[in-house]
Design a protein around this motif. Structure first.
Motif, PDB file in Angstrom:
ATOM      1  N   ALA A   2     -19.695  26.975 -50.101  1.00 35.47           N
ATOM      2  CA  ALA A   2     -20.985  26.384 -49.296  1.00 35.47           C
ATOM      3  C   ALA A   2     -19.679  25.074 -48.129  1.00 35.47           C
ATOM      4  N   LEU A   3     -19.059  24.389 -49.026  1.00 33.32           N
ATOM      5  CA  LEU A   3     -18.894  23.236 -47.828  1.00 33.32           C
ATOM      6  C   LEU A   3     -18.399  23.146 -47.225  1.00 33.32           C
ATOM      7  N   LEU A   4     -17.195  24.990 -47.255  1.00 32.06           N
ATOM      8  CA  LEU A   4     -16.346  24.970 -46.230  1.00 32.06           C
ATOM      9  C   LEU A   4     -16.648  25.847 -44.990  1.00 32.06           C
ATOM     10  N   ALA A   5     -17.875  26.624 -45.436  1.00 29.03           N
ATOM     11  CA  ALA A   5     -18.970  27.168 -44.912  1.00 29.03           C
ATOM     12  C   ALA A   5     -20.005  26.507 -43.964  1.00 29.03           C
ATOM     13  N   THR A   6     -20.178  25.267 -44.314  1.00 27.86           N
ATOM     14  CA  THR A   6     -20.947  24.182 -43.994  1.00 27.86           C
ATOM     15  C   THR A   6     -19.900  23.647 -42.090  1.00 27.86           C
ATOM     16  N   ILE A   7     -18.183  23.654 -42.810  1.00 29.57           N
ATOM     17  CA  ILE A   7     -17.379  22.966 -42.104  1.00 29.57           C
ATOM     18  C   ILE A   7     -17.144  23.863 -40.763  1.00 29.57           C
ATOM     19  N   LEU A   8     -17.536  24.943 -40.722  1.00 25.89           N
ATOM     20  CA  LEU A   8     -16.659  26.328 -40.267  1.00 25.89           C
ATOM     21  C   LEU A   8     -18.103  26.113 -39.198  1.00 25.89           C
ATOM     22  N   LEU A   9     -18.715  26.389 -40.016  1.00 28.53           N
ATOM     23  CA  LEU A   9     -20.552  26.902 -38.910  1.00 28.53           C
ATOM     24  C   LEU A   9     -20.636  25.538 -38.145  1.00 28.53           C
ATOM     25  N   SER A  10     -19.985  24.633 -38.325  1.00 31.62           N
ATOM     26  CA  SER A  10     -20.845  23.063 -37.669  1.00 31.62           C
ATOM     27  C   SER A  10     -19.500  22.755 -36.196  1.00 31.62           C
ATOM     28  N   PHE A  11     -18.155  23.222 -37.303  1.00 31.09           N
ATOM     29  CA  PHE A  11     -17.143  23.254 -36.013  1.00 31.09           C
ATOM     30  C   PHE A  11     -17.372  24.724 -34.469  1.00 31.09           C
ATOM     31  N   LEU A  12     -17.973  25.589 -35.416  1.00 30.31           N
ATOM     32  CA  LEU A  12     -18.517  26.858 -34.188  1.00 30.31           C
ATOM     33  C   LEU A  12     -19.079  26.576 -32.519  1.00 30.31           C
ATOM     34  N   SER A  13     -20.117  25.892 -33.459  1.00 27.69           N
ATOM     35  CA  SER A  13     -20.628  24.815 -32.117  1.00 27.69           C
ATOM     36  C   SER A  13     -20.093  24.049 -31.081  1.00 27.69           C
ATOM     37  N   THR A  14     -19.260  23.040 -31.383  1.00 26.27           N
ATOM     38  CA  THR A  14     -18.113  22.157 -30.863  1.00 26.27           C
ATOM     39  C   THR A  14     -17.668  23.030 -30.314  1.00 26.27           C
ATOM     40  N   LEU A  15     -17.326  23.872 -30.551  1.00 24.10           N
ATOM     41  CA  LEU A  15     -15.923  25.157 -30.346  1.00 24.10           C
ATOM     42  C   LEU A  15     -16.657  25.402 -28.756  1.00 24.10           C
ATOM     43  N   VAL A  16     -17.886  26.214 -28.736  1.00 23.38           N
ATOM     44  CA  VAL A  16     -17.934  26.655 -27.929  1.00 23.38           C
ATOM     45  C   VAL A  16     -18.383  26.127 -26.348  1.00 23.38           C
ATOM     46  N   GLY A  17     -18.984  24.557 -27.296  1.00 25.39           N
ATOM     47  CA  GLY A  17     -19.521  23.715 -25.837  1.00 25.39           C
ATOM     48  C   GLY A  17     -18.239  23.372 -25.254  1.00 25.39           C
ATOM     49  N   ILE A  18     -17.281  23.056 -26.417  1.00 23.72           N
ATOM     50  CA  ILE A  18     -15.947  23.067 -25.234  1.00 23.72           C
ATOM     51  C   ILE A  18     -15.131  24.488 -23.758  1.00 23.72           C
ATOM     52  N   GLY A  19     -15.382  25.320 -24.571  1.00 22.34           N
ATOM     53  CA  GLY A  19     -14.640  26.773 -24.372  1.00 22.34           C
ATOM     54  C   GLY A  19     -15.929  26.851 -22.521  1.00 22.34           C
ATOM     55  N   SER A  20     -17.200  26.130 -22.969  1.00 17.40           N
ATOM     56  CA  SER A  20     -17.968  26.698 -22.129  1.00 17.40           C
ATOM     57  C   SER A  20     -18.870  25.503 -21.145  1.00 17.40           C
ATOM     58  N   ARG A  21     -18.103  24.514 -20.840  1.00 17.33           N
ATOM     59  CA  ARG A  21     -17.848  23.522 -20.092  1.00 17.33           C
ATOM     60  C   ARG A  21     -17.897  23.599 -18.846  1.00 17.33           C
ATOM     61  N   TRP A  22     -18.699  23.308 -18.219  1.00 16.59           N
ATOM     62  CA  TRP A  22     -18.768  23.544 -16.530  1.00 16.59           C
ATOM     63  C   TRP A  22     -19.650  22.010 -15.687  1.00 16.59           C
ATOM     64  N   ARG A  23     -19.718  22.295 -14.877  1.00 14.41           N
ATOM     65  CA  ARG A  23     -19.538  21.048 -13.596  1.00 14.41           C
ATOM     66  C   ARG A  23     -20.779  21.838 -12.395  1.00 14.41           C
ATOM     67  N   LEU A  24     -21.312  21.030 -11.577  1.00 15.29           N
ATOM     68  CA  LEU A  24     -21.575  21.587 -10.657  1.00 15.29           C
ATOM     69  C   LEU A  24     -21.013  21.025  -8.774  1.00 15.29           C
ATOM     70  N   VAL A  25     -21.120  22.367  -8.869  1.00 13.26           N
ATOM     71  CA  VAL A  25     -20.044  22.525  -6.903  1.00 13.26           C
ATOM     72  C   VAL A  25     -20.739  22.332  -6.277  1.00 13.26           C
ATOM     73  N   LEU A  26     -21.413  21.481  -5.071  1.00 20.01           N
ATOM     74  CA  LEU A  26     -22.033  21.222  -3.792  1.00 20.01           C
ATOM     75  C   LEU A  26     -20.721  21.952  -2.914  1.00 20.01           C
ATOM     76  N   SER A  27     -21.841  22.464  -2.217  1.00 21.07           N
ATOM     77  CA  SER A  27     -20.395  22.836  -1.114  1.00 21.07           C
ATOM     78  C   SER A  27     -21.213  21.127   0.378  1.00 21.07           C
ATOM     79  N   GLU A  28     -20.219  20.828   0.899  1.00 19.91           N
ATOM     80  CA  GLU A  28     -19.538  19.822   1.250  1.00 19.91           C
ATOM     81  C   GLU A  28     -18.953  19.975   2.946  1.00 19.91           C
TER      82      GLU A  28
END
Length: 239
Positions: A2-28
Protein backbone atom coordinates in the motif's frame (compact mmCIF):
# COMPACT_ATOMS: atom_id res chain seq x y z
CA UNK A 1 2.50 -2.70 -0.95
CA UNK A 2 0.00 0.00 0.00
CA UNK A 3 2.90 2.37 0.77
CA UNK A 4 4.48 1.59 -2.61
CA UNK A 5 1.13 2.24 -4.34
CA UNK A 6 0.87 5.58 -2.56
CA UNK A 7 4.34 6.61 -3.70
CA UNK A 8 3.76 5.53 -7.31
CA UNK A 9 0.33 7.15 -7.70
CA UNK A 10 1.49 10.36 -6.00
CA UNK A 11 4.45 10.65 -8.34
CA UNK A 12 2.18 10.05 -11.36
CA UNK A 13 0.44 13.45 -11.13
CA UNK A 14 3.77 15.23 -10.86
CA UNK A 15 5.11 13.37 -13.89
CA UNK A 16 2.03 14.20 -15.98
CA UNK A 17 2.29 17.86 -14.98
CA UNK A 18 5.93 17.99 -16.06
CA UNK A 19 5.12 16.45 -19.43
CA UNK A 20 2.11 18.72 -20.08
CA UNK A 21 3.64 22.00 -18.96
CA UNK A 22 3.08 24.83 -21.47
CA UNK A 23 3.07 28.61 -21.77
CA UNK A 24 0.93 30.96 -23.81
CA UNK A 25 2.65 32.72 -26.69
CA UNK A 26 0.88 35.84 -27.97
CA UNK A 27 1.45 37.23 -31.42
CA UNK A 28 3.68 40.30 -31.53
CA UNK A 29 3.97 42.81 -34.33
CA UNK A 30 7.54 42.88 -35.62
CA UNK A 31 7.19 46.07 -37.68
CA UNK A 32 8.02 49.35 -35.92
CA UNK A 33 5.97 51.73 -38.06
CA UNK A 34 3.17 53.75 -36.55
CA UNK A 35 -0.34 52.36 -36.98
CA UNK A 36 -3.72 53.96 -36.24
CA UNK A 37 -5.86 53.01 -33.27
CA UNK A 38 -7.32 49.55 -33.90
CA UNK A 39 -10.87 49.66 -32.62
CA UNK A 40 -12.61 46.29 -32.51
CA UNK A 41 -16.32 45.72 -33.15
CA UNK A 42 -17.70 42.45 -31.78
CA UNK A 43 -21.04 41.32 -33.21
CA UNK A 44 -22.97 38.98 -30.92
CA UNK A 45 -26.15 37.08 -31.84
CA UNK A 46 -29.52 38.82 -31.58
CA UNK A 47 -28.11 42.18 -32.70
CA UNK A 48 -25.73 42.95 -29.82
CA UNK A 49 -22.52 44.90 -30.42
CA UNK A 50 -19.45 45.67 -28.31
CA UNK A 51 -17.07 48.46 -29.33
CA UNK A 52 -13.53 48.14 -27.97
CA UNK A 53 -11.34 51.21 -28.40
CA UNK A 54 -7.74 50.14 -27.99
CA UNK A 55 -4.28 50.18 -29.53
CA UNK A 56 -3.30 47.76 -32.25
CA UNK A 57 -1.08 45.70 -29.93
CA UNK A 58 -3.96 45.17 -27.50
CA UNK A 59 -6.37 44.23 -30.28
CA UNK A 60 -3.83 41.80 -31.70
CA UNK A 61 -3.18 40.04 -28.39
CA UNK A 62 -6.81 39.83 -27.22
CA UNK A 63 -8.97 39.42 -30.31
CA UNK A 64 -7.81 38.69 -33.81
CA UNK A 65 -4.23 37.39 -33.68
CA UNK A 66 -3.91 33.61 -33.21
CA UNK A 67 -2.39 32.52 -29.92
CA UNK A 68 -0.19 29.48 -29.51
CA UNK A 69 0.48 27.05 -26.68
CA UNK A 70 4.21 26.42 -26.47
CA UNK A 71 5.02 23.15 -24.71
CA UNK A 72 8.30 22.91 -22.80
CA UNK A 73 8.79 19.28 -23.76
CA UNK A 74 9.28 17.97 -27.27
CA UNK A 75 6.92 15.42 -28.81
CA UNK A 76 9.38 12.57 -28.25
CA UNK A 77 9.92 13.56 -24.61
CA UNK A 78 6.18 13.81 -24.03
CA UNK A 79 5.61 10.33 -25.44
CA UNK A 80 8.35 8.93 -23.23
CA UNK A 81 6.87 10.62 -20.16
CA UNK A 82 3.41 9.29 -21.09
CA UNK A 83 4.82 5.76 -21.36
CA UNK A 84 6.50 6.03 -17.96
CA UNK A 85 3.31 7.46 -16.46
CA UNK A 86 1.23 4.58 -17.86
CA UNK A 87 3.60 2.03 -16.36
CA UNK A 88 3.56 3.81 -13.00
CA UNK A 89 -0.26 3.82 -13.04
CA UNK A 90 -0.41 0.10 -13.84
CA UNK A 91 2.08 -0.87 -11.11
CA UNK A 92 0.34 1.45 -8.65
CA UNK A 93 -3.02 -0.17 -9.26
CA UNK A 94 -1.48 -3.65 -8.95
CA UNK A 95 0.14 -2.72 -5.65
CA UNK A 96 -3.10 -1.19 -4.46
CA UNK A 97 -4.84 -4.53 -4.98
CA UNK A 98 -3.07 -5.94 -1.90
CA UNK A 99 -4.16 -3.02 0.31
CA UNK A 100 -6.96 -3.20 2.84
CA UNK A 101 -10.50 -2.22 1.92
CA UNK A 102 -10.23 1.01 3.92
CA UNK A 103 -7.18 2.13 1.93
CA UNK A 104 -8.88 1.28 -1.36
CA UNK A 105 -11.99 3.21 -0.38
CA UNK A 106 -9.82 6.15 0.65
CA UNK A 107 -8.11 6.17 -2.77
CA UNK A 108 -11.46 5.96 -4.56
CA UNK A 109 -12.86 8.87 -2.55
CA UNK A 110 -9.71 10.93 -3.16
CA UNK A 111 -9.85 10.48 -6.92
CA UNK A 112 -13.58 11.24 -7.01
CA UNK A 113 -12.99 14.47 -5.10
CA UNK A 114 -10.04 15.40 -7.32
CA UNK A 115 -12.02 14.85 -10.52
CA UNK A 116 -14.94 16.86 -9.13
CA UNK A 117 -12.53 19.67 -8.24
CA UNK A 118 -11.05 19.63 -11.78
CA UNK A 119 -14.55 19.85 -13.27
CA UNK A 120 -15.51 22.74 -11.00
CA UNK A 121 -12.34 24.68 -11.88
CA UNK A 122 -12.97 24.15 -15.60
CA UNK A 123 -16.54 25.47 -15.19
CA UNK A 124 -15.47 28.68 -13.44
CA UNK A 125 -15.77 32.00 -15.34
CA UNK A 126 -12.83 32.72 -17.58
CA UNK A 127 -12.02 35.95 -15.76
CA UNK A 128 -11.11 33.84 -12.71
CA UNK A 129 -8.57 31.81 -14.68
CA UNK A 130 -6.88 34.54 -16.73
CA UNK A 131 -4.84 37.36 -15.24
CA UNK A 132 -5.83 40.46 -17.23
CA UNK A 133 -4.56 43.05 -14.76
CA UNK A 134 -2.14 44.34 -17.38
CA UNK A 135 -5.12 45.73 -19.33
CA UNK A 136 -7.11 48.73 -18.15
CA UNK A 137 -10.82 48.35 -18.88
CA UNK A 138 -12.68 51.67 -18.80
CA UNK A 139 -16.44 51.46 -19.62
CA UNK A 140 -17.72 54.37 -21.69
CA UNK A 141 -21.41 55.08 -20.94
CA UNK A 142 -23.35 56.70 -23.74
CA UNK A 143 -26.67 58.38 -24.35
CA UNK A 144 -29.60 55.99 -24.61
CA UNK A 145 -27.98 53.09 -22.76
CA UNK A 146 -27.45 49.53 -23.90
CA UNK A 147 -31.11 48.54 -24.29
CA UNK A 148 -32.51 49.00 -27.78
CA UNK A 149 -35.94 48.45 -29.26
CA UNK A 150 -34.64 47.11 -32.57
CA UNK A 151 -31.59 45.93 -34.48
CA UNK A 152 -31.54 49.17 -36.46
CA UNK A 153 -31.14 51.28 -33.33
CA UNK A 154 -28.41 49.00 -31.94
CA UNK A 155 -26.53 49.13 -35.24
CA UNK A 156 -26.82 52.92 -35.38
CA UNK A 157 -25.37 53.28 -31.87
CA UNK A 158 -22.47 50.99 -32.78
CA UNK A 159 -21.79 53.01 -35.94
CA UNK A 160 -21.99 56.32 -34.07
CA UNK A 161 -19.59 55.19 -31.35
CA UNK A 162 -17.11 53.60 -33.76
CA UNK A 163 -17.30 56.63 -36.07
CA UNK A 164 -17.50 54.70 -39.34
CA UNK A 165 -19.75 52.41 -41.38
CA UNK A 166 -16.98 50.53 -43.21
CA UNK A 167 -17.06 47.53 -40.90
CA UNK A 168 -20.80 47.00 -41.46
CA UNK A 169 -20.39 45.96 -45.08
CA UNK A 170 -17.09 44.17 -44.51
CA UNK A 171 -18.64 41.96 -41.83
CA UNK A 172 -21.91 41.52 -43.76
CA UNK A 173 -24.02 42.70 -40.84
CA UNK A 174 -26.61 44.82 -42.63
CA UNK A 175 -28.92 43.38 -45.31
CA UNK A 176 -27.72 43.91 -48.88
CA UNK A 177 -30.56 46.03 -50.25
CA UNK A 178 -30.86 49.46 -51.84
CA UNK A 179 -32.70 50.80 -48.81
CA UNK A 180 -29.98 49.71 -46.43
CA UNK A 181 -27.29 51.10 -48.73
CA UNK A 182 -29.13 54.41 -48.63
CA UNK A 183 -29.40 54.18 -44.84
CA UNK A 184 -25.68 53.45 -44.42
CA UNK A 185 -24.72 56.40 -46.63
CA UNK A 186 -26.91 58.68 -44.56
CA UNK A 187 -25.51 57.29 -41.30
CA UNK A 188 -21.97 57.91 -42.51
CA UNK A 189 -22.89 61.48 -43.45
CA UNK A 190 -24.53 62.11 -40.06
CA UNK A 191 -21.55 60.95 -38.00
CA UNK A 192 -19.24 62.94 -40.27
CA UNK A 193 -21.24 66.15 -39.80
CA UNK A 194 -22.01 65.56 -36.11
CA UNK A 195 -19.53 63.22 -34.39
CA UNK A 196 -20.09 61.95 -30.86
CA UNK A 197 -19.16 64.34 -28.06
CA UNK A 198 -18.80 63.92 -24.31
CA UNK A 199 -21.40 65.70 -22.21
CA UNK A 200 -19.56 67.36 -19.31
CA UNK A 201 -22.69 67.54 -17.14
CA UNK A 202 -23.80 63.91 -17.35
CA UNK A 203 -20.50 62.28 -18.31
CA UNK A 204 -22.26 60.40 -21.10
CA UNK A 205 -21.19 60.13 -24.70
CA UNK A 206 -23.70 62.16 -26.69
CA UNK A 207 -24.80 60.56 -29.96
CA UNK A 208 -25.90 62.56 -33.03
CA UNK A 209 -29.52 63.66 -33.06
CA UNK A 210 -30.85 61.34 -35.78
CA UNK A 211 -33.70 58.83 -35.92
CA UNK A 212 -32.40 55.68 -37.68
CA UNK A 213 -35.78 53.95 -37.60
CA UNK A 214 -37.62 56.79 -39.31
CA UNK A 215 -34.97 57.21 -41.99
CA UNK A 216 -34.92 53.47 -42.75
CA UNK A 217 -38.70 53.54 -43.20
CA UNK A 218 -38.34 56.55 -45.51
CA UNK A 219 -35.60 54.78 -47.47
CA UNK A 220 -37.79 51.70 -47.95
CA UNK A 221 -40.69 53.87 -49.09
CA UNK A 222 -38.56 55.75 -51.62
CA UNK A 223 -36.95 52.57 -52.97
CA UNK A 224 -40.32 50.81 -53.28
CA UNK A 225 -41.80 53.83 -55.07
CA UNK A 226 -38.84 53.97 -57.44
CA UNK A 227 -39.17 50.24 -58.17
CA UNK A 228 -42.91 50.65 -58.84
CA UNK A 229 -42.31 53.54 -61.23
CA UNK A 230 -39.59 51.59 -62.99
CA UNK A 231 -41.86 48.58 -63.34
CA UNK A 232 -44.68 50.71 -64.74
CA UNK A 233 -42.37 52.41 -67.22
CA UNK A 234 -40.97 49.07 -68.30
CA UNK A 235 -44.48 47.65 -68.74
CA UNK A 236 -45.63 50.69 -70.74
CA UNK A 237 -42.60 50.45 -73.01
CA UNK A 238 -43.32 46.79 -73.72
CA UNK A 239 -46.94 47.52 -74.61
Amino acid sequence: MALLATILLSFLSTLVGIGSRWRLVLSERKATRNVPISDVVINYPHGAFVIVKCEEDVARSLYWAPEECKYYRSTRSYRLISLIGTLILMFGVICLGNATINVQLGYAASYIILNAAYWIVAALPQRWNWDLRCYDRVPEPYQGGEKNKSFTTALWKAIAISGTTKWVRVAGIAPVTDAWDMWLRKAAQVIKDEPCTLDDKTGLLKLPDWDPEEYLSTAHTEINAADSDRAQNTGGAMV
